[in-house]
Design a protein around this motif. Structure first.
Motif, PDB file in Angstrom:
ATOM      1  N   GLY A  22      15.026  -4.442  -4.246  1.00  0.00           N
ATOM      2  CA  GLY A  22      14.114  -3.467  -3.652  1.00  0.00           C
ATOM      3  C   GLY A  22      14.712  -2.099  -3.397  1.00  0.00           C
ATOM      4  N   GLN A  23      15.990  -1.900  -3.793  1.00  0.00           N
ATOM      5  CA  GLN A  23      16.640  -0.598  -3.590  1.00  0.00           C
ATOM      6  C   GLN A  23      16.265   0.360  -4.711  1.00  0.00           C
ATOM      7  N   PRO A  24      16.009   1.626  -4.382  1.00  0.00           N
ATOM      8  CA  PRO A  24      15.659   2.617  -5.404  1.00  0.00           C
ATOM      9  C   PRO A  24      16.784   2.809  -6.425  1.00  0.00           C
ATOM     10  N   GLU A  25      16.388   2.974  -7.696  1.00  0.00           N
ATOM     11  CA  GLU A  25      17.333   3.276  -8.779  1.00  0.00           C
ATOM     12  C   GLU A  25      17.048   4.627  -9.414  1.00  0.00           C
ATOM     13  N   ARG A  26      15.782   5.022  -9.457  1.00  0.00           N
ATOM     14  CA  ARG A  26      15.417   6.331 -10.012  1.00  0.00           C
ATOM     15  C   ARG A  26      14.051   6.722  -9.491  1.00  0.00           C
ATOM     16  N   THR A  39      24.819   4.725  -3.012  1.00  0.00           N
ATOM     17  CA  THR A  39      24.230   3.504  -2.482  1.00  0.00           C
ATOM     18  C   THR A  39      23.125   3.879  -1.497  1.00  0.00           C
ATOM     19  N   PRO A  40      21.878   3.467  -1.765  1.00  0.00           N
ATOM     20  CA  PRO A  40      20.785   3.789  -0.848  1.00  0.00           C
ATOM     21  C   PRO A  40      21.008   3.186   0.543  1.00  0.00           C
ATOM     22  N   THR A  41      20.552   3.907   1.563  1.00  0.00           N
ATOM     23  CA  THR A  41      20.627   3.460   2.946  1.00  0.00           C
ATOM     24  C   THR A  41      19.216   3.141   3.421  1.00  0.00           C
ATOM     25  N   ALA A  42      19.036   1.958   3.979  1.00  0.00           N
ATOM     26  CA  ALA A  42      17.714   1.572   4.485  1.00  0.00           C
ATOM     27  C   ALA A  42      17.359   2.387   5.721  1.00  0.00           C
ATOM     28  N   LEU A  43      16.127   2.864   5.766  1.00  0.00           N
ATOM     29  CA  LEU A  43      15.579   3.517   6.952  1.00  0.00           C
ATOM     30  C   LEU A  43      14.708   2.478   7.639  1.00  0.00           C
ATOM     31  N   VAL A  44      14.864   2.313   8.934  1.00  0.00           N
ATOM     32  CA  VAL A  44      14.115   1.273   9.646  1.00  0.00           C
ATOM     33  C   VAL A  44      13.164   1.868  10.673  1.00  0.00           C
ATOM     34  N   GLY A  45      12.097   1.134  10.924  1.00  0.00           N
ATOM     35  CA  GLY A  45      11.121   1.525  11.925  1.00  0.00           C
ATOM     36  C   GLY A  45      10.461   0.282  12.478  1.00  0.00           C
ATOM     37  N   PRO A  46       9.614   0.439  13.490  1.00  0.00           N
ATOM     38  CA  PRO A  46       8.934  -0.718  14.070  1.00  0.00           C
ATOM     39  C   PRO A  46       8.076  -1.442  13.029  1.00  0.00           C
ATOM     40  N   CYS A  47       8.027  -2.759  13.115  1.00  0.00           N
ATOM     41  CA  CYS A  47       7.185  -3.562  12.225  1.00  0.00           C
ATOM     42  C   CYS A  47       5.715  -3.175  12.408  1.00  0.00           C
ATOM     43  N   ASP A  48       4.958  -3.171  11.315  1.00  0.00           N
ATOM     44  CA  ASP A  48       3.536  -2.827  11.390  1.00  0.00           C
ATOM     45  C   ASP A  48       2.775  -3.715  12.367  1.00  0.00           C
ATOM     46  N   TRP A  49       3.092  -4.997  12.379  1.00  0.00           N
ATOM     47  CA  TRP A  49       2.356  -5.921  13.242  1.00  0.00           C
ATOM     48  C   TRP A  49       2.609  -5.648  14.726  1.00  0.00           C
ATOM     49  N   TRP A  50       3.625  -4.820  15.041  1.00  0.00           N
ATOM     50  CA  TRP A  50       3.954  -4.519  16.429  1.00  0.00           C
ATOM     51  C   TRP A  50       3.041  -3.435  17.013  1.00  0.00           C
ATOM     52  N   SER A  51       2.333  -2.694  16.183  1.00  0.00           N
ATOM     53  CA  SER A  51       1.509  -1.553  16.630  1.00  0.00           C
ATOM     54  C   SER A  51       0.640  -1.838  17.852  1.00  0.00           C
ATOM     55  N   PRO A  52      -0.069  -2.973  17.928  1.00  0.00           N
ATOM     56  CA  PRO A  52      -0.912  -3.209  19.113  1.00  0.00           C
ATOM     57  C   PRO A  52      -0.113  -3.322  20.417  1.00  0.00           C
ATOM     58  N   PHE A  53       1.194  -3.558  20.314  1.00  0.00           N
ATOM     59  CA  PHE A  53       2.022  -3.749  21.503  1.00  0.00           C
ATOM     60  C   PHE A  53       2.877  -2.528  21.847  1.00  0.00           C
ATOM     61  N   THR A  54       2.666  -1.437  21.163  1.00  0.00           N
ATOM     62  CA  THR A  54       3.511  -0.255  21.299  1.00  0.00           C
ATOM     63  C   THR A  54       3.722   0.182  22.745  1.00  0.00           C
ATOM     64  N   GLU A  66      11.775  -3.227  10.747  1.00  0.00           N
ATOM     65  CA  GLU A  66      11.742  -3.581   9.326  1.00  0.00           C
ATOM     66  C   GLU A  66      12.138  -2.348   8.518  1.00  0.00           C
ATOM     67  N   ILE A  67      12.491  -2.567   7.261  1.00  0.00           N
ATOM     68  CA  ILE A  67      12.815  -1.431   6.384  1.00  0.00           C
ATOM     69  C   ILE A  67      11.535  -0.651   6.137  1.00  0.00           C
ATOM     70  N   SER A  68      11.545   0.630   6.502  1.00  0.00           N
ATOM     71  CA  SER A  68      10.365   1.472   6.322  1.00  0.00           C
ATOM     72  C   SER A  68      10.529   2.440   5.149  1.00  0.00           C
ATOM     73  N   GLU A  87       9.378   6.706   1.659  1.00  0.00           N
ATOM     74  CA  GLU A  87       8.723   5.626   2.391  1.00  0.00           C
ATOM     75  C   GLU A  87       7.557   5.109   1.572  1.00  0.00           C
ATOM     76  N   ARG A  88       7.155   3.854   1.850  1.00  0.00           N
ATOM     77  CA  ARG A  88       5.947   3.288   1.256  1.00  0.00           C
ATOM     78  C   ARG A  88       4.775   3.654   2.162  1.00  0.00           C
ATOM     79  N   VAL A  89       3.758   4.273   1.584  1.00  0.00           N
ATOM     80  CA  VAL A  89       2.565   4.669   2.324  1.00  0.00           C
ATOM     81  C   VAL A  89       1.358   4.207   1.513  1.00  0.00           C
ATOM     82  N   ALA A  90       0.571   3.341   2.093  1.00  0.00           N
ATOM     83  CA  ALA A  90      -0.638   2.832   1.424  1.00  0.00           C
ATOM     84  C   ALA A  90      -0.317   2.284   0.039  1.00  0.00           C
ATOM     85  N   GLY A  91       0.796   1.569  -0.078  1.00  0.00           N
ATOM     86  CA  GLY A  91       1.163   0.942  -1.351  1.00  0.00           C
ATOM     87  C   GLY A  91       1.796   1.872  -2.369  1.00  0.00           C
TER      88      GLY A  91
END
Length: 104
Positions: A22-26, A39-54, A66-68, A87-91
């Protein structure tokens, strides 16, 4: 001497190819092809499922992460080099920041 200059938020959709892990190559950005040159570095953020509990207190734990997205250096065939945050946004992949690497 190298100077790193951060550009403002970009928010442009791009094409990103990844390896089996899942690491970017190009990527293709602004009609230019770039190959990942470090070497790509993962950027992390809160899991999507956590949103209701923010707004809730999670003491003594912490918010699940999770890796964002990814940060990586990529270079075009002519030597133009940037550090990209994607980042992945809407697929789809989106560039959110670009750092220009230039000589001072």
């Amino acid at each position: 001497m190298s100077v790193e200059v951060q550009m403002p938020l970009v928010q442009e959709f791009v094409e990103v190819w990844t390896n089996d892990a899942g690491q970017p190559e190009r990527l293709v950005w602004r009609a230019r092809r770039f190959r990942v040159t470090d070497t790509p570095t993962a950027l992390v953020g809160p899991c999507d499922w956590w949103s209701p509990f923010t707004g809730h207190d999670v003491s003594p734990g912490r918010v699940p992460l999770e890796i964002s997205g990814w940060r990586f250096q990529a270079t075009a065939a002519d030597g133009e080099t940037h550090v990209f945050d994607v980042e992945r946004v809407a697929g789809r992949w989106q560039v959110v920041r670009v750092f220009d690497l230039s000589r001072a």
